[in-house]
Motif scaffolding. Structure first.
Motif, mmCIF file in Angstrom:
data_model
loop_
_atom_site.group_PDB
_atom_site.id
_atom_site.type_symbol
_atom_site.label_atom_id
_atom_site.label_comp_id
_atom_site.label_asym_id
_atom_site.label_seq_id
_atom_site.Cartn_x
_atom_site.Cartn_y
_atom_site.Cartn_z
ATOM 1 N N UNK A 209 149.587 8.171 27.889
ATOM 2 C CA UNK A 209 148.659 7.171 27.370
ATOM 3 C C UNK A 209 148.852 7.078 25.861
ATOM 4 N N UNK A 210 147.964 6.402 25.205
ATOM 5 C CA UNK A 210 148.077 6.241 23.759
ATOM 6 C C UNK A 210 147.809 7.571 23.051
ATOM 7 N N UNK A 211 148.032 7.598 21.749
ATOM 8 C CA UNK A 211 147.894 8.807 20.942
ATOM 9 C C UNK A 211 146.433 9.154 20.663
ATOM 10 N N UNK A 212 146.178 10.432 20.528
ATOM 11 C CA UNK A 212 144.902 10.929 20.032
ATOM 12 C C UNK A 212 145.048 10.975 18.510
ATOM 13 N N UNK A 213 144.698 9.882 17.855
ATOM 14 C CA UNK A 213 144.898 9.784 16.404
ATOM 15 C C UNK A 213 143.874 10.597 15.619
ATOM 16 N N UNK A 214 142.835 11.088 16.276
ATOM 17 C CA UNK A 214 141.890 11.961 15.582
ATOM 18 C C UNK A 214 142.535 13.284 15.202
ATOM 19 N N UNK A 215 143.628 13.664 15.912
ATOM 20 C CA UNK A 215 144.259 14.954 15.660
ATOM 21 C C UNK A 215 145.738 14.863 15.303
ATOM 22 N N UNK A 216 146.336 13.689 15.428
ATOM 23 C CA UNK A 216 147.758 13.510 15.111
ATOM 24 C C UNK A 216 147.997 13.627 13.610
ATOM 25 N N UNK A 217 148.996 14.433 13.234
ATOM 26 C CA UNK A 217 149.329 14.619 11.813
ATOM 27 C C UNK A 217 150.405 13.649 11.340
ATOM 28 N N UNK A 218 151.001 12.878 12.262
ATOM 29 C CA UNK A 218 152.013 11.895 11.876
ATOM 30 C C UNK A 218 153.356 12.503 11.539
ATOM 31 N N UNK A 219 153.711 13.590 12.194
ATOM 32 C CA UNK A 219 154.971 14.281 11.883
ATOM 33 C C UNK A 219 156.202 13.488 12.328
ATOM 34 N N UNK A 220 156.072 12.657 13.368
ATOM 35 C CA UNK A 220 157.186 11.842 13.836
ATOM 36 C C UNK A 220 158.116 12.515 14.819
ATOM 37 N N UNK A 221 157.814 13.723 15.234
ATOM 38 C CA UNK A 221 158.669 14.420 16.197
ATOM 39 C C UNK A 221 158.739 13.638 17.507
ATOM 40 N N UNK A 222 157.631 13.055 17.916
ATOM 41 C CA UNK A 222 157.606 12.276 19.164
ATOM 42 C C UNK A 222 158.528 11.064 19.077
ATOM 43 N N UNK A 223 158.553 10.414 17.941
ATOM 44 C CA UNK A 223 159.419 9.244 17.760
ATOM 45 C C UNK A 223 160.890 9.645 17.820
ATOM 46 N N UNK A 224 161.206 10.812 17.288
ATOM 47 C CA UNK A 224 162.589 11.311 17.352
ATOM 48 C C UNK A 224 162.978 11.648 18.790
ATOM 49 N N UNK A 225 162.021 12.145 19.568
ATOM 50 C CA UNK A 225 162.306 12.539 20.954
ATOM 51 C C UNK A 225 162.438 11.337 21.887
ATOM 52 N N UNK A 226 161.852 10.205 21.514
ATOM 53 C CA UNK A 226 161.863 9.025 22.384
ATOM 54 C C UNK A 226 163.188 8.282 22.255
ATOM 55 N N UNK A 227 163.950 8.281 23.325
ATOM 56 C CA UNK A 227 165.265 7.627 23.341
ATOM 57 C C UNK A 227 165.175 6.140 23.641
ATOM 58 N N UNK A 228 163.971 5.646 23.936
ATOM 59 C CA UNK A 228 163.792 4.240 24.305
ATOM 60 C C UNK A 228 163.109 3.427 23.211
ATOM 61 N N UNK A 229 162.894 4.054 22.055
ATOM 62 C CA UNK A 229 162.232 3.427 20.912
ATOM 63 C C UNK A 229 160.851 2.890 21.278
ATOM 64 N N UNK A 230 160.168 3.613 22.152
ATOM 65 C CA UNK A 230 158.809 3.243 22.538
ATOM 66 C C UNK A 230 157.775 3.807 21.570
ATOM 67 N N UNK A 231 158.234 4.618 20.628
ATOM 68 C CA UNK A 231 157.358 5.161 19.582
ATOM 69 C C UNK A 231 158.017 4.883 18.241
ATOM 70 N N UNK A 232 157.282 4.206 17.376
ATOM 71 C CA UNK A 232 157.776 3.978 16.020
ATOM 72 C C UNK A 232 156.723 4.522 15.050
ATOM 73 N N UNK A 233 157.159 4.869 13.869
ATOM 74 C CA UNK A 233 156.241 5.395 12.861
ATOM 75 C C UNK A 233 155.955 4.292 11.843
ATOM 76 N N UNK A 234 154.668 4.078 11.584
ATOM 77 C CA UNK A 234 154.218 3.095 10.598
ATOM 78 C C UNK A 234 153.764 3.842 9.360
ATOM 79 N N UNK A 235 154.216 3.413 8.222
ATOM 80 C CA UNK A 235 153.812 4.044 6.962
ATOM 81 C C UNK A 235 152.372 3.709 6.624
#
Length: 101
Positions: A72-98
């Motif tokens: 499901x979607x992210x728990x942004x109350x606890x996400x630190x924005x490290x971007x590890x998930x975006x690196x692990x996603x080979x389908x570009x389904x996760x992008x990091x927004x500045x």
């Protein structure tokens, strides 16, 4: 006051704060919204997601919930924005927004 961290807030006097190196009450990330530290924010693009779930175990803060075998979607109350998930996603389904929260 010294034994209950839930009663500590901005208007508490320094005299009422727990002594250093003393654990007065157990706490966990549920008690603290650590996502406020985030600089970059992950964005989940549902249409690109293949539900491979490779992003789930790499999240150091367990911010990607799985319900009925699907992420499901992210728990942004606890996400630190490290971007590890975006690196692990080979389908570009996760992008990091500045700077977005």
């Amino acid at each position: 006051m010294r034994t209950d961290i839930s009663k500590l807030h901005g208007s508490v006097s320094w005299k009422d704060i727990t002594d250093g190196q003393y654990i007065c009450n157990p706490g966990c990330s549920v008690d603290f919204l650590t996502g406020e530290w985030r600089v970059d924010t992950p964005q989940f693009i549902v249409e690109k997601c293949k539900q491979c779930l490779l992003c789930v175990p790499v999240c150091p803060d367990s911010c990607i919930a799985v319900v009925d075998g699907k992420r499901t979607d992210f728990d942004l109350d606890h996400c630190k924005g490290c971007g590890i998930c975006a690196e692990a996603c080979k389908f570009e389904a996760i992008i990091m927004k500045k700077g977005e929260k």
